[in-house]
Design a protein around this motif. Structure first.
Motif, PDB file in Angstrom:
ATOM      1  N   ARG A  32      38.485  65.369  60.085  1.00 48.71           N
ATOM      2  CA  ARG A  32      38.380  66.763  59.648  1.00 48.71           C
ATOM      3  C   ARG A  32      39.308  67.636  60.477  1.00 48.71           C
ATOM      4  O   ARG A  32      39.230  67.663  61.704  1.00 48.71           O
ATOM      5  CB  ARG A  32      36.932  67.241  59.817  1.00 48.71           C
ATOM      6  CG  ARG A  32      36.693  68.662  59.348  1.00 48.71           C
ATOM      7  CD  ARG A  32      35.268  69.118  59.703  1.00 48.71           C
ATOM      8  NE  ARG A  32      35.269  70.535  59.976  1.00 48.71           N
ATOM      9  CZ  ARG A  32      35.597  71.103  61.115  1.00 48.71           C
ATOM     10  NH1 ARG A  32      35.955  70.386  62.142  1.00 48.71           N
ATOM     11  NH2 ARG A  32      35.569  72.412  61.256  1.00 48.71           N
ATOM     12  N   ALA A  33      40.181  68.356  59.782  1.00 45.19           N
ATOM     13  CA  ALA A  33      41.033  69.350  60.442  1.00 45.19           C
ATOM     14  C   ALA A  33      40.228  70.639  60.612  1.00 45.19           C
ATOM     15  O   ALA A  33      39.028  70.661  60.390  1.00 45.19           O
ATOM     16  CB  ALA A  33      42.282  69.585  59.605  1.00 45.19           C
ATOM     17  N   LEU A  45      42.908  72.651  64.546  1.00 50.35           N
ATOM     18  CA  LEU A  45      43.771  71.485  64.405  1.00 50.35           C
ATOM     19  C   LEU A  45      44.304  71.395  62.978  1.00 50.35           C
ATOM     20  O   LEU A  45      43.526  71.434  62.024  1.00 50.35           O
ATOM     21  CB  LEU A  45      43.010  70.202  64.726  1.00 50.35           C
ATOM     22  CG  LEU A  45      42.350  70.105  66.098  1.00 50.35           C
ATOM     23  CD1 LEU A  45      41.562  68.807  66.213  1.00 50.35           C
ATOM     24  CD2 LEU A  45      43.392  70.198  67.202  1.00 50.35           C
ATOM     25  N   GLU A  46      45.624  71.260  62.847  1.00 45.09           N
ATOM     26  CA  GLU A  46      46.218  71.068  61.515  1.00 45.09           C
ATOM     27  C   GLU A  46      45.844  69.699  60.965  1.00 45.09           C
ATOM     28  O   GLU A  46      45.753  69.509  59.749  1.00 45.09           O
ATOM     29  CB  GLU A  46      47.746  71.191  61.600  1.00 45.09           C
ATOM     30  CG  GLU A  46      48.231  72.585  61.951  1.00 45.09           C
ATOM     31  CD  GLU A  46      47.944  73.621  60.870  1.00 45.09           C
ATOM     32  OE1 GLU A  46      47.845  73.254  59.684  1.00 45.09           O
ATOM     33  OE2 GLU A  46      47.806  74.814  61.226  1.00 45.09           O
ATOM     34  N   TYR A  78      34.094  75.829  62.913  1.00 45.17           N
ATOM     35  CA  TYR A  78      33.378  74.842  63.718  1.00 45.17           C
ATOM     36  C   TYR A  78      31.865  75.011  63.649  1.00 45.17           C
ATOM     37  O   TYR A  78      31.129  74.045  63.428  1.00 45.17           O
ATOM     38  CB  TYR A  78      33.858  74.917  65.177  1.00 45.17           C
ATOM     39  CG  TYR A  78      33.159  73.946  66.088  1.00 45.17           C
ATOM     40  CD1 TYR A  78      33.432  72.580  66.015  1.00 45.17           C
ATOM     41  CD2 TYR A  78      32.229  74.373  67.024  1.00 45.17           C
ATOM     42  CE1 TYR A  78      32.797  71.671  66.847  1.00 45.17           C
ATOM     43  CE2 TYR A  78      31.583  73.474  67.863  1.00 45.17           C
ATOM     44  CZ  TYR A  78      31.867  72.120  67.769  1.00 45.17           C
ATOM     45  OH  TYR A  78      31.227  71.229  68.590  1.00 45.17           O
ATOM     46  N   ASN A  79      31.377  76.240  63.829  1.00 41.21           N
ATOM     47  CA  ASN A  79      29.931  76.469  63.861  1.00 41.21           C
ATOM     48  C   ASN A  79      29.283  76.243  62.507  1.00 41.21           C
ATOM     49  O   ASN A  79      28.182  75.693  62.416  1.00 41.21           O
ATOM     50  CB  ASN A  79      29.617  77.870  64.399  1.00 41.21           C
ATOM     51  CG  ASN A  79      29.930  77.977  65.880  1.00 41.21           C
ATOM     52  OD1 ASN A  79      29.561  77.110  66.673  1.00 41.21           O
ATOM     53  ND2 ASN A  79      30.650  79.019  66.262  1.00 41.21           N
ATOM     54  N   ILE A  80      29.968  76.625  61.435  1.00 41.91           N
ATOM     55  CA  ILE A  80      29.430  76.374  60.092  1.00 41.91           C
ATOM     56  C   ILE A  80      29.413  74.870  59.819  1.00 41.91           C
ATOM     57  O   ILE A  80      28.445  74.335  59.267  1.00 41.91           O
ATOM     58  CB  ILE A  80      30.247  77.131  59.017  1.00 41.91           C
ATOM     59  CG1 ILE A  80      30.078  78.642  59.209  1.00 41.91           C
ATOM     60  CG2 ILE A  80      29.819  76.710  57.608  1.00 41.91           C
ATOM     61  CD1 ILE A  80      30.969  79.484  58.317  1.00 41.91           C
ATOM     62  N   GLY A 174      38.759  63.265  71.717  1.00 41.14           N
ATOM     63  CA  GLY A 174      39.630  63.926  70.753  1.00 41.14           C
ATOM     64  C   GLY A 174      40.765  64.695  71.398  1.00 41.14           C
ATOM     65  O   GLY A 174      41.880  64.730  70.875  1.00 41.14           O
ATOM     66  N   SER A 175      40.487  65.277  72.549  1.00 36.10           N
ATOM     67  CA  SER A 175      41.519  66.075  73.226  1.00 36.10           C
ATOM     68  C   SER A 175      42.609  65.219  73.861  1.00 36.10           C
ATOM     69  O   SER A 175      43.592  65.747  74.368  1.00 36.10           O
ATOM     70  CB  SER A 175      40.876  66.979  74.285  1.00 36.10           C
ATOM     71  OG  SER A 175      39.990  66.259  75.106  1.00 36.10           O
ATOM     72  N   TYR A 176      42.462  63.881  73.800  1.00 31.01           N
ATOM     73  CA  TYR A 176      43.464  62.989  74.382  1.00 31.01           C
ATOM     74  C   TYR A 176      44.091  62.044  73.359  1.00 31.01           C
ATOM     75  O   TYR A 176      44.746  61.082  73.738  1.00 31.01           O
ATOM     76  CB  TYR A 176      42.845  62.171  75.531  1.00 31.01           C
ATOM     77  CG  TYR A 176      42.427  63.036  76.692  1.00 31.01           C
ATOM     78  CD1 TYR A 176      43.373  63.545  77.587  1.00 31.01           C
ATOM     79  CD2 TYR A 176      41.097  63.381  76.879  1.00 31.01           C
ATOM     80  CE1 TYR A 176      42.992  64.357  78.638  1.00 31.01           C
ATOM     81  CE2 TYR A 176      40.713  64.202  77.927  1.00 31.01           C
ATOM     82  CZ  TYR A 176      41.660  64.689  78.806  1.00 31.01           C
ATOM     83  OH  TYR A 176      41.277  65.507  79.834  1.00 31.01           O
ATOM     84  N   VAL A 177      43.919  62.319  72.078  1.00 35.66           N
ATOM     85  CA  VAL A 177      44.437  61.388  71.069  1.00 35.66           C
ATOM     86  C   VAL A 177      45.959  61.267  71.101  1.00 35.66           C
ATOM     87  O   VAL A 177      46.502  60.229  70.735  1.00 35.66           O
ATOM     88  CB  VAL A 177      43.966  61.733  69.637  1.00 35.66           C
ATOM     89  CG1 VAL A 177      42.456  61.585  69.506  1.00 35.66           C
ATOM     90  CG2 VAL A 177      44.434  63.108  69.194  1.00 35.66           C
ATOM     91  N   ASP A 178      46.642  62.288  71.558  1.00 33.23           N
ATOM     92  CA  ASP A 178      48.107  62.214  71.614  1.00 33.23           C
ATOM     93  C   ASP A 178      48.592  61.260  72.703  1.00 33.23           C
ATOM     94  O   ASP A 178      49.761  60.878  72.712  1.00 33.23           O
ATOM     95  CB  ASP A 178      48.713  63.607  71.845  1.00 33.23           C
ATOM     96  CG  ASP A 178      48.541  64.509  70.626  1.00 33.23           C
ATOM     97  OD1 ASP A 178      48.489  63.975  69.498  1.00 33.23           O
ATOM     98  OD2 ASP A 178      48.450  65.739  70.802  1.00 33.23           O
ATOM     99  N   GLU A 179      47.692  60.878  73.613  1.00 26.12           N
ATOM    100  CA  GLU A 179      48.081  60.049  74.756  1.00 26.12           C
ATOM    101  C   GLU A 179      47.383  58.689  74.768  1.00 26.12           C
ATOM    102  O   GLU A 179      47.333  58.033  75.803  1.00 26.12           O
ATOM    103  CB  GLU A 179      47.713  60.791  76.056  1.00 26.12           C
ATOM    104  CG  GLU A 179      48.293  62.191  76.136  1.00 26.12           C
ATOM    105  CD  GLU A 179      47.533  63.081  77.112  1.00 26.12           C
ATOM    106  OE1 GLU A 179      46.808  62.547  77.963  1.00 26.12           O
ATOM    107  OE2 GLU A 179      47.678  64.304  77.018  1.00 26.12           O
TER     108      GLU A 179
END
Length: 195
Positions: A32-33, A45-46, A78-80, A174-179
């Motif tokens: 989910r973006a 996130l795109e 996010y909250n919804i 999730g915050s480290y998926v680019d690495e």
């Protein structure tokens, strides 16, 4: 007979060779973006974290990508989204999805990728997994999260995917998926039945 271009040439383990047989790999994922939890804050996130990982796996090891998409998508807010997903889990809902993978018999290995939603995978994944046969298949679960790890998702996969060999799961923040490329490579090489 498989014909590979130089661009497609991959090390043996990346082709999915097990016991000398080339395996077909399905990368089945939900992503989910929109607004997501990111290092304790909210970030738009795109492209969803799990989709980033799915594409990395395809690049590293090959396979057919299949994105699970609910007919009615969860909110970008996010909250919804939290309220919607909590409601679905409480109701044990099976939201309608746009499509289900076909020709499952051609796949030897199924990578099941998903974000951690309230300690398991999103309910649209239940919708899809419950309609497929996993008899004799190898399953590799992977979860993106921002602190909850795999949660109860492996136990849920074991309940649904009867007759499969379920290997050790991998949890990636999730915050480290680019690495995470190296971590993915090691996990994809590993052959270890979850005990």
């Amino acid at each position: 007979i498989y014909t590979l271009s130089l661009h497609d040439a991959l090390p043996i383990y990346e082709l999915g060779i097990l016991g000398g047989v080339i395996m077909e790999r399905l990368i089945l994922y939900f992503s989910r973006a929109g607004e997501n939890d990111f290092k304790g804050g909210i970030k738009f996130l795109e492209k969803g974290n799990t989709e980033v990982v799915a594409e990395k796996i395809r690049k590293i090891a090959g396979g057919t990508l299949f994105k699970v998409e609910p007919e009615i998508p969860y909110s970008d807010d996010y909250n919804i989204c939290l309220e919607e997903t909590r409601r679905d889990i409480k109701a044990d809902a099976r939201p309608k999805v746009k499509a289900i993978p076909s020709n499952m018999e051609k796949y030897d290995e199924v990578l099941i990728l998903y974000p951690n939603y309230h300690n398991t995978f999103p309910m649209p994944m239940f919708t899809v997994l419950e309609q497929l046969s996993f008899q004799g298949k190898i399953i590799k679960p992977l979860c993106t999260h921002e602190g909850g790890g795999l949660g109860d998702s492996i136990a849920d996969i074991e309940k649904i995917c009867k007759g499969a060999v379920i290997e050790e799961g991998l949890a990636i923040r999730g915050s480290y998926v680019d690495e995470c490329d190296h971590e993915l490579e090691l996990w994809l090489k590993k052959r270890s039945r979850k005990t």
